[in-house]
Design an enzyme around this catalytic site. Sequence first.
Site, PDB file in Angstrom:
ATOM      1  N   LYS A  54     -12.232  16.203   9.937  1.00  0.00           N
ATOM      2  CA  LYS A  54     -11.744  14.781   9.948  1.00  0.00           C
ATOM      3  C   LYS A  54     -10.977  14.705  10.987  1.00  0.00           C
ATOM      4  CE  LYS A  54      -7.931  16.263   6.896  1.00  0.00           C
ATOM      5  NZ  LYS A  54      -7.511  16.422   5.411  1.00  0.00           N
ATOM      6  N   ARG A 152      -2.731  12.290  -6.211  1.00  0.00           N
ATOM      7  CA  ARG A 152      -3.506  11.453  -5.106  1.00  0.00           C
ATOM      8  C   ARG A 152      -4.717  11.004  -5.611  1.00  0.00           C
ATOM      9  NH1 ARG A 152      -3.426  14.128   1.212  1.00  0.00           N
ATOM     10  NH2 ARG A 152      -5.537  15.316   0.197  1.00  0.00           N
ATOM     11  N   TYR A 307      11.442   1.235  31.915  1.00  0.00           N
ATOM     12  CA  TYR A 307      11.794   0.355  31.205  1.00  0.00           C
ATOM     13  C   TYR A 307      13.322   0.507  30.329  1.00  0.00           C
ATOM     14  CZ  TYR A 307       7.168  -1.625  31.155  1.00  0.00           C
ATOM     15  OH  TYR A 307       5.812  -1.828  31.548  1.00  0.00           O
ATOM     16  N   MET A 355       3.303   2.632  28.005  1.00  0.00           N
ATOM     17  CA  MET A 355       1.814   2.780  27.403  1.00  0.00           C
ATOM     18  C   MET A 355       0.883   3.682  27.848  1.00  0.00           C
ATOM     19  SD  MET A 355      -0.516  -0.652  26.949  1.00  0.00           S
ATOM     20  CE  MET A 355       0.700  -1.729  26.220  1.00  0.00           C
TER      21      MET A 355
HETATM   22  C1  LIG Z   1      -7.513  17.918   5.182  1.00  0.00           C
HETATM   23  C2  LIG Z   1      -7.473  18.502   3.851  1.00  0.00           C
HETATM   24  C3  LIG Z   1      -7.812  20.008   3.905  1.00  0.00           C
HETATM   25  C4  LIG Z   1      -7.297  20.856   5.028  1.00  0.00           C
HETATM   26  O1  LIG Z   1      -6.134  21.032   4.973  1.00  0.00           O
HETATM   27  P1  LIG Z   1      -5.475  22.109   6.156  1.00  0.00           P
HETATM   28  O2  LIG Z   1      -3.896  22.107   5.516  1.00  0.00           O
HETATM   29  O3  LIG Z   1      -5.592  21.390   7.337  1.00  0.00           O
HETATM   30  O4  LIG Z   1      -5.982  23.416   6.121  1.00  0.00           O
HETATM   31  C5  LIG Z   1      -8.283  20.537   2.780  1.00  0.00           C
HETATM   32  N1  LIG Z   1      -8.404  19.777   1.598  1.00  0.00           N
HETATM   33  C6  LIG Z   1      -8.316  18.506   1.548  1.00  0.00           C
HETATM   34  C7  LIG Z   1      -8.680  17.653   0.465  1.00  0.00           C
HETATM   35  C8  LIG Z   1      -7.975  17.719   2.858  1.00  0.00           C
HETATM   36  O5  LIG Z   1      -7.809  16.402   2.731  1.00  0.00           O
END
Ligand SMILES: *Cc1c(COP(=O)(O)O)cnc(C)c1O
Length: 414
Positions: A54, A152, A307, A355
């Site tokens: 991700k 969550r 800046y 930037m």
């Molecule tokens: C991002 C995520 C992971 C991975 O976690 P890491 O600490 O980066 O290994 C595992 N499970 C879920 C549900 C996540 O959102």
Amino acid sequence: MHDTLRQPEIRRADNVDLSRYNSWVEISRAAFAHNFRFFRNRVGDEVELSSVVKANAYGHGWREIATLARENGADSFCVHSLDEALDLRGAGFEEDVLIMGHVPLQRLEEVVEHDLRMMLVNGESLELLAEITERLEKRVRVHLKVETGTHRQGITEDELEHFLAYLREHPRIVLDGVYTHYANIEDTTRHDYAESQLERFRRHSDRILAAGFQVARHKHEEGGEPSFFRRHTACSAAVALFPRTHYEMVRLGISQYGLWSSKETYLSYILEHGAPDPEAPVLRPVMTWKTRLGQVKPVPAGAYIGYGCSYQTTRDSRIAILPVGYSDGYDRRLSNQAYVLVRGRRAPVRGRVCMNLTMVDVTDIPDAALEDEVVLLGRQGEQEITAGQLGDWIGTINYEVVTRIQPKLPRIVV
Ligand SMILES: *Cc1c(COP(=O)(O)O)cnc(C)c1O
């Protein structure tokens, strides 16, 4: 097994000319393989090792990392969004992909069409999936996310019975997995809260077993009525520290990239396994973020830099300009804080990060010259600037530092 799959085109050091770039991210194939081997050895061959890609593979480049993960025997992928999953499919990755975030109700059909795995917590999604799979005469694989104390995403034990009853009546919606995520496994060297979550997870999965669903007996086993499912709880810290969290599948994120989830995780690990030989670290950072000197010029003593006139030189200086700034993900809070590496030495950032530009002091690096390679994150010679160090400078964690590096910058596998 994947030889017949289309290999996505990725940039490698041998097929690109690095001198074309102002700023780029190098991805070490050797470091990635080293880390992946470490985790494969920890979980064993029978456990599904899922590579979490991700957020553009935590800023490392999803295409490049998915390719390396496949080369190193990843069993599947996890992403956050439907669009990330479709990117993988579009690039020819036909492995299992679990979407761990919300899929808009409007787009559930795409999950079915592309045979993706999907996190499930909403009854509304369930009912729409029943209608869609019936209409298309297809199945969909869902992974129930259960509430164990992170509050969550997740369903409670009270809601579980309703979901299970519905799934038993709708065999086209295949219960393929059940999972949870720890709240603080990486934040502490005390793991009693994680233990309590694991206990709650066990209660959930026992109820699923009692409802007739069965644990997959081997990797990739699926289908069946009621279906075979896999249990998964482990993120990087849990994979590294607690074998009993591994179950049938683990979700490996940050540590495949050679970064520890936290100092506490690293400390917990070495308390148990002993400190590693500094020449042979347990994990090796995969990413080096580079840029080059866009101008090197003398600036007299007493001159203001950038800046806000936030820095004034105290001596006759040589200032170098980097063609990188906060829009690239080089955080503005690094102004007058960070160092970059030039010719194997540290050059301090002077004035505010702009930037698209950043100024550094190279007075003490007299041979610094136009277009010299600069390391913003990573190693150069004996010096290293880690993602954790950059995070400390700006009050955040290594995860945020790497994920914020602009996807538009090229990722080059070296
Ligand atoms: C991002 C995520 C992971 C991975 O976690 P890491 O600490 O980066 O290994 C595992 N499970 C879920 C549900 C996540 O959102």
